[in-house]
Write an enzyme that holds these catalytic residues in place. Structure first.
Site, PDB file in Angstrom:
ATOM      1  N   LYS A   3      -1.873   5.267   8.402  1.00  0.00           N
ATOM      2  CA  LYS A   3      -1.065   5.288   7.170  1.00  0.00           C
ATOM      3  C   LYS A   3      -1.980   5.507   5.957  1.00  0.00           C
ATOM      4  CE  LYS A   3       1.589   2.365   4.064  1.00  0.00           C
ATOM      5  NZ  LYS A   3       2.115   1.061   3.726  1.00  0.00           N
ATOM      6  N   LYS A   6      -7.745   1.564  -3.225  1.00  0.00           N
ATOM      7  CA  LYS A   6      -7.412   1.146  -1.858  1.00  0.00           C
ATOM      8  C   LYS A   6      -7.585   2.309  -0.870  1.00  0.00           C
ATOM      9  CE  LYS A   6      -5.106  -0.910   1.568  1.00  0.00           C
ATOM     10  NZ  LYS A   6      -5.488  -2.102   2.274  1.00  0.00           N
ATOM     11  N   THR A  66       0.877  -1.183   0.000  1.00  0.00           N
ATOM     12  CA  THR A  66       0.000   0.000   0.000  1.00  0.00           C
ATOM     13  C   THR A  66       0.904   1.220   0.000  1.00  0.00           C
ATOM     14  OG1 THR A  66      -1.657  -1.169   1.294  1.00  0.00           O
ATOM     15  CG2 THR A  66      -1.799   1.235   1.251  1.00  0.00           C
TER      16      THR A  66
HETATM   17  P1  NAD Z   1       6.035  -5.871   7.228  1.00  0.00           P
HETATM   18  O1  NAD Z   1       6.799  -4.740   7.819  1.00  0.00           O
HETATM   19  O2  NAD Z   1       5.685  -7.030   8.092  1.00  0.00           O
HETATM   20  O3  NAD Z   1       6.815  -6.433   5.938  1.00  0.00           O
HETATM   21  C1  NAD Z   1       7.528  -5.655   5.032  1.00  0.00           C
HETATM   22  C2  NAD Z   1       8.818  -6.405   4.743  1.00  0.00           C
HETATM   23  O4  NAD Z   1       9.571  -5.696   3.748  1.00  0.00           O
HETATM   24  C3  NAD Z   1       9.736  -6.526   5.973  1.00  0.00           C
HETATM   25  O5  NAD Z   1       9.964  -7.898   6.235  1.00  0.00           O
HETATM   26  C4  NAD Z   1      11.014  -5.791   5.556  1.00  0.00           C
HETATM   27  O6  NAD Z   1      12.192  -6.375   6.066  1.00  0.00           O
HETATM   28  C5  NAD Z   1      10.934  -5.909   4.048  1.00  0.00           C
HETATM   29  N1  NAD Z   1      11.750  -4.920   3.341  1.00  0.00           N
HETATM   30  C6  NAD Z   1      11.831  -3.588   3.541  1.00  0.00           C
HETATM   31  N2  NAD Z   1      12.698  -3.030   2.660  1.00  0.00           N
HETATM   32  C7  NAD Z   1      13.176  -4.046   1.909  1.00  0.00           C
HETATM   33  C8  NAD Z   1      14.109  -4.119   0.844  1.00  0.00           C
HETATM   34  N3  NAD Z   1      14.753  -3.038   0.396  1.00  0.00           N
HETATM   35  N4  NAD Z   1      14.360  -5.327   0.298  1.00  0.00           N
HETATM   36  C9  NAD Z   1      13.750  -6.440   0.753  1.00  0.00           C
HETATM   37  N5  NAD Z   1      12.850  -6.433   1.768  1.00  0.00           N
HETATM   38  C10 NAD Z   1      12.577  -5.249   2.335  1.00  0.00           C
HETATM   39  O7  NAD Z   1       4.716  -5.206   6.611  1.00  0.00           O
HETATM   40  P2  NAD Z   1       3.375  -5.978   6.158  1.00  0.00           P
HETATM   41  O8  NAD Z   1       2.393  -5.954   7.272  1.00  0.00           O
HETATM   42  O9  NAD Z   1       3.759  -7.257   5.500  1.00  0.00           O
HETATM   43  O10 NAD Z   1       2.817  -4.952   5.071  1.00  0.00           O
HETATM   44  C11 NAD Z   1       3.374  -4.865   3.764  1.00  0.00           C
HETATM   45  C12 NAD Z   1       2.522  -3.906   2.949  1.00  0.00           C
HETATM   46  O11 NAD Z   1       1.177  -4.382   2.922  1.00  0.00           O
HETATM   47  C13 NAD Z   1       2.473  -2.486   3.530  1.00  0.00           C
HETATM   48  O12 NAD Z   1       2.512  -1.584   2.471  1.00  0.00           O
HETATM   49  C14 NAD Z   1       1.138  -2.448   4.257  1.00  0.00           C
HETATM   50  O13 NAD Z   1       0.576  -1.156   4.339  1.00  0.00           O
HETATM   51  C15 NAD Z   1       0.291  -3.368   3.365  1.00  0.00           C
HETATM   52  N6  NAD Z   1      -0.847  -3.991   4.042  1.00  0.00           N
HETATM   53  C16 NAD Z   1      -0.696  -4.559   5.273  1.00  0.00           C
HETATM   54  C17 NAD Z   1      -1.805  -5.154   5.882  1.00  0.00           C
HETATM   55  C18 NAD Z   1      -1.656  -5.789   7.251  1.00  0.00           C
HETATM   56  O14 NAD Z   1      -2.706  -6.104   7.870  1.00  0.00           O
HETATM   57  N7  NAD Z   1      -0.461  -6.022   7.747  1.00  0.00           N
HETATM   58  C19 NAD Z   1      -3.048  -5.152   5.252  1.00  0.00           C
HETATM   59  C20 NAD Z   1      -3.155  -4.617   3.971  1.00  0.00           C
HETATM   60  C21 NAD Z   1      -2.045  -4.024   3.371  1.00  0.00           C
END
Ligand code: NAD
Length: 294
Positions: free
Chosen positions: A243, A168, A93
């Protein structure tokens, strides 16, 4: 079987990549955090040493990263390294501007690309019941849809580049505003001596009914599975709601739209978060609104 690279194996990306393995695809993953790589490897995701290494030989590349700046940085690395003819899909997102910039990077090398943010949270990621909101060209959508369908229940093509992110943040702006409206009604009802159950029974079968009320009812009692019955454990955390509301307000500013309730919802959630409640479910905003009265 499709050869897929998956970059960003966190709370969402980890289980999404695992579902692609379960569907019979060959998945090569990368995350900056070794523990995330190891957890994904236990689910059959082959560990790459870098994002560039992960995309070697991949027909489809998926990114699932925290924010726009991460997507821009990772896509700047992987676009030059991707196979000719590969499809790049970002499921994070992020702001509409960064999403469009990512599409432009891919187009600069003649690669197909999609923005495909999700709704459904970690439960949907694990259970492959996510909804994907997809922006991009028709041929890119046709190429990506079968793979997205293995990670979700619904895949909606919303329009051209950035349209998935637009859908979204518009959807989540509705959700944030609605939860505040529902919470205000319960707080007023309490002051008027109305039981939570009575207000729920009326509103859920009347003109006040909506998904947030019937699924995420912010007071304990009427909806047993709602976070209100579980100490406001998320669910959908206040941090993530803030966010998305912040992204909606950035988009409103740059598109010249006026969204006064979205702006106020963002302010209320920010104050709530700054009070140390970012990790609570977004429906806990009712506790903040109740506190305003005293
Ligand atoms: P998270 O922080 O658990 O996972 C993100 C991952 O990206 C981390 O493991 C981090 O180490 C990795 N990362 C960051 N920079 C990187 C790079 N340069 N190379 C490789 N890996 C890298 O977050 P999440 O909860 O998995 O959310 C991910 C996305 O999904 C976000 O944009 C969030 O807004 C969206 N989202 C989350 C949810 C939820 O309920 N968690 C729901 C809908 C959407």
């Amino acid at each position: 079987m499709t050869s897929i690279a998956f970059i960003g194996l966190g709370n969402m990306g980890g289980p999404m990549a695992a579902n692609l393995v379960k569907a019979g695809h060959s998945v090569q993953g990368f995350d900056l955090v070794p523990a995330s790589r190891e957890a994904a490897a236990a689910e059959g995701v082959a560990s790459a040493a870098s994002a560039v290494e992960a995309v070697a030989g991949a027909e489809i590349v998926v990114t699932m990263l925290p924010a726009g700046k991460h997507v821009r940085a990772v896509w700047a690395e992987i676009v030059p390294a991707a196979e000719p003819g590969a499809l790049l899909v970002d499921c994070s997102t992020i702001d509409v501007e960064s999403a469009r910039a990512a599409h432009e990077l891919a187009a600069g090398r003649g690669l197909k690309s999609l923005d495909a943010p999700v709704s459904g949270g970690t439960v949907g990621a694990k259970g492959a019941t996510l909804t994907f909101m997809v922006g991009g060209a028709e041929d890119a959508f046709r190429a990506g849809e079968p793979v997205l369908a293995r990670m979700g229940r619904r895949v909606v093509h919303c329009g051209g580049a950035g349209a998935g992110q637009a859908a979204k943040i518009c959807n989540n702006m509705i959700l944030g505003i609605t939860m505040i409206g529902i919470s205000e009604a319960f707080v007023l009802g309490e002051k008027l001596g109305l039981s939570h159950q009575a207000l729920f029974d009326v509103a859920s079968t009347s003109s006040g009914s909506c998904w947030a009320l019937t699924t995420h009812c912010p007071v304990p009692g009427p909806v047993p599975a709602s976070a209100a019955n579980h100490g406001y454990k998320p669910g959908f955390a206040t941090d993530l709601m803030l966010k998305d509301l912040t992204l909606s307000q950035e988009a409103a500013r740059s598109a010249g739209a006026t969204t006064p309730l979205g702006a106020r919802a963002a302010e209320l959630y920010r104050t709530f978060q700054e009070g140390g409640h970012g990790g609570e479910d977004y429906s806990a905003i009712v506790t903040y609104l109740r506190g305003l009265a005293s």
